[in-house]
Motif scaffolding. Structure first.
Motif, PDB file in Angstrom:
ATOM      1  N   TRP A 182       2.345   1.869  -3.470  1.00 29.13           N
ATOM      2  CA  TRP A 182       1.467   2.500  -4.455  1.00 29.13           C
ATOM      3  C   TRP A 182       1.124   3.936  -4.105  1.00 29.13           C
ATOM      4  N   PHE A 191      -2.388  -6.230  -2.309  1.00 29.65           N
ATOM      5  CA  PHE A 191      -2.982  -5.121  -1.558  1.00 29.65           C
ATOM      6  C   PHE A 191      -4.172  -5.553  -0.702  1.00 29.65           C
ATOM      7  N   ALA A 238       0.838  -1.202   0.000  1.00 25.55           N
ATOM      8  CA  ALA A 238       0.000   0.000   0.000  1.00 25.55           C
ATOM      9  C   ALA A 238       0.873   1.251   0.000  1.00 25.55           C
ATOM     10  N   ASN A 274      -0.932  -7.231  -8.176  1.00 22.00           N
ATOM     11  CA  ASN A 274      -0.787  -6.163  -7.185  1.00 22.00           C
ATOM     12  C   ASN A 274      -2.054  -6.012  -6.347  1.00 22.00           C
ATOM     13  N   ASN A 334      -3.843  -0.881   5.527  1.00 27.66           N
ATOM     14  CA  ASN A 334      -3.312  -0.238   4.326  1.00 27.66           C
ATOM     15  C   ASN A 334      -2.849   1.191   4.578  1.00 27.66           C
ATOM     16  N   THR A 359     -11.069  -2.843  -5.460  1.00 26.74           N
ATOM     17  CA  THR A 359      -9.614  -3.055  -5.480  1.00 26.74           C
ATOM     18  C   THR A 359      -9.179  -3.710  -6.783  1.00 26.74           C
TER      19      THR A 359
END
Length: 483
Positions: free
Chosen positions: A282, A343, A279, A339, A352, A315
């Motif tokens: 990103w 996540f 998290a 990914n 997150n 998501t």
């Protein structure tokens, strides 16, 4: 015209002189210089695609005016969807038509139907994904009543086509860039010097790290069946450094160049390989794109609100679309899905947002826990990059399968090992500088500012020496030009 080319080395000073010393009296004349320079910059790639850029600009400009002039919501909605459909339509034709046509043919072939789809033999216009997203955010913001339509066509055209960010970002917002274009800019020496430091580090990341790592990554990925698992890991690591050095290097150069003209661009990278979980990664990688998808797709879908199904759905949508944005290939889509899988546990356990602050802030070294977290996150990211780099899914799966074979425990062997060992020493220097500068907006923002002038200039000269030592004789395009 590449940033790392002789043409740009001649182009930039000319624009700088015209901007600050010839047409400097009003912001309108400064914007006109930027617009002409930006169109010339783009035309150097392929003048034929100028018509597409101009059409996209005029479409969104007039759409914005019509939406503001609309007296009822239905008319406003018609203009809004007209712009969205046409913009995404052009992007779909140039970037995704062949993918969908071939995927359809492959799908029906499994049930005995043979199709011979008509394929487009066209070149992807450089920067189309970036300037399309500029226009889309502008139209959406007007539709949502966040901003008013810009009436000055020159100001709006500069917002869309501003040359430092035109072909590979950062993806700007009208709320951030347009206000800066509507005031007269005055030359700020300190800001310009900071821009030069950021440009220097951007060139180092591109020319020294990315381009040289690319040689070994390409060699290993293109002949992966000939190498051991340990060597394939080396190839994946080289690509991880290549894509970061290449894309963040471009962003540093773009942001630094823009500072020379008194305009601040959105930050695009915040030392993502020092992240402690996916998290955080990103939040620090390709920030302008991640925040674009967050604001214009994720939040409208409900974000992380609602029940577990909605959280999971959103998501996978956001990461899947992000993967598809990067290219018309199943490898990119799977990269996005992978990914999402990384996540999801953090989101479902509400962890997150755990690592918001800078790692080891105010400290020289990270703790063992932080080091373990950074290493684990980097390993997961590198594994995902294999799908991003592979030509097709079978290549990626075979590549990973060979990594986890008995040959994993051998010593890596590939051509030009001596050169690679020298490069690894430079990579260590690169990591140290990035680590020391991680609390700032870019690595060289404050490093050396309090040093004795001799040592400070020796440090900058050393970086220039490494650039000169490792620079290739051939101009190497930036990876993200293909997106």
């Amino acid at each position: 015209m590449l940033f790392n080319s002789l043409d740009f080395a001649l182009f930039l000073p000319i624009v700088f002189v015209l901007y600050w010393f010839v047409f400097h009296k009003t912001y309108k004349s400064q914007n006109l210089v930027l617009l002409v320079a930006s169109y010339f910059f783009y035309a150097c790639w392929d003048w034929r695609f100028m018509f597409l850029l101009l059409f996209s600009t005029l479409l969104d400009y007039f759409t914005g005016l019509k939406m503001c002039e609309s007296t009822n919501h239905n008319n406003k909605k018609i203009w809004f969807w007209l712009s969205i459909i046409i913009n995404l339509g052009f992007l779909g034709v140039f970037k995704y038509y062949n993918f969908f046509a071939q995927s359809l043919a492959d799908s029906v072939a499994h049930i005995g139907i043979t199709l011979h789809p008509w394929m487009l033999d066209i070149v992807l216009p450089v920067g189309i994904s970036f300037y399309t997203f500029h226009g889309l955010s502008y139209v959406i913001d007007i539709y949502k009543n966040r901003i008013k339509a810009e009436k000055n066509i020159v100001d709006y055209a500069v917002f869309v086509s501003y040359f430092p960010l035109l072909v590979a970002g950062p993806i700007e917002r009208a709320t951030h860039l347009l206000p800066q274009l509507q005031i007269k800019r005055s030359f700020n020496y300190q800001n310009a010097v900071d821009g030069m430091r950021q440009i220097l580090w951007g060139f180092f990341k591109k020319v020294v790290i990315a381009d040289n790592c690319a040689r070994f990554a390409d060699m290993i990925f293109n002949n992966s069946e000939d190498y051991s698992g340990s060597t394939l890991i080396a190839g994946a690591l080289f690509f991880s450094l290549q894509i970061y050095g290449d894309f963040s290097g471009y962003s540093d150069i773009a942001i630094g160049v823009s500072k020379l003209f008194g305009i601040d661009l959105l930050r695009n990278f915040a030392f993502p390989y020092f992240s402690r979980d996916i998290a955080e990664f990103w939040r620090r990688w390709h920030i302008s794109l991640s925040s674009w998808f967050r604001d214009y797709l994720y939040f409208p879908l409900g974000g992380s609100q609602g029940n577990t199904w909605i959280k999971v759905r959103n998501t996978f949508i956001i990461f899947g679309v992000s993967g598809f944005w990067h290219g018309a290939n199943w490898t990119f889509i799977f990269w996005g899905i992978l990914n999402a899988l990384y996540f999801l546990p953090l989101l479902l356990t509400q962890k997150n947002r755990t690592n918001i602050d800078i790692v080891a802030k105010g400290k020289v070294f990270p703790s063992l826990k932080e080091l373990f977290q950074m290493t684990t996150t980097f390993a997961l990211v590198t594994l995902a990059w294999i799908f991003f780099r592979a030509e097709k899914m079978s290549h990626a799966l075979n590549y990973i399968g060979e990594i986890f074979s008995s040959s994993l425990f051998t010593i890596p062997k590939f051509e030009k090992m001596g050169v690679a060992l020298t490069l690894i020493q430079v990579i260590l220097f690169f990591i140290i500088v990035e680590w020391l500068g991680r609390e700032n907006k870019h690595a060289l923002e404050k490093i050396g500012l309090k040093w004795n002038r001799f040592f400070r200039w020796f440090f900058y000269t050393f970086i220039l020496f490494l650039i000169g030592m490792f620079i290739s004789n051939e101009e190497t395009p930036f990876i993200y030009f293909q997106f």
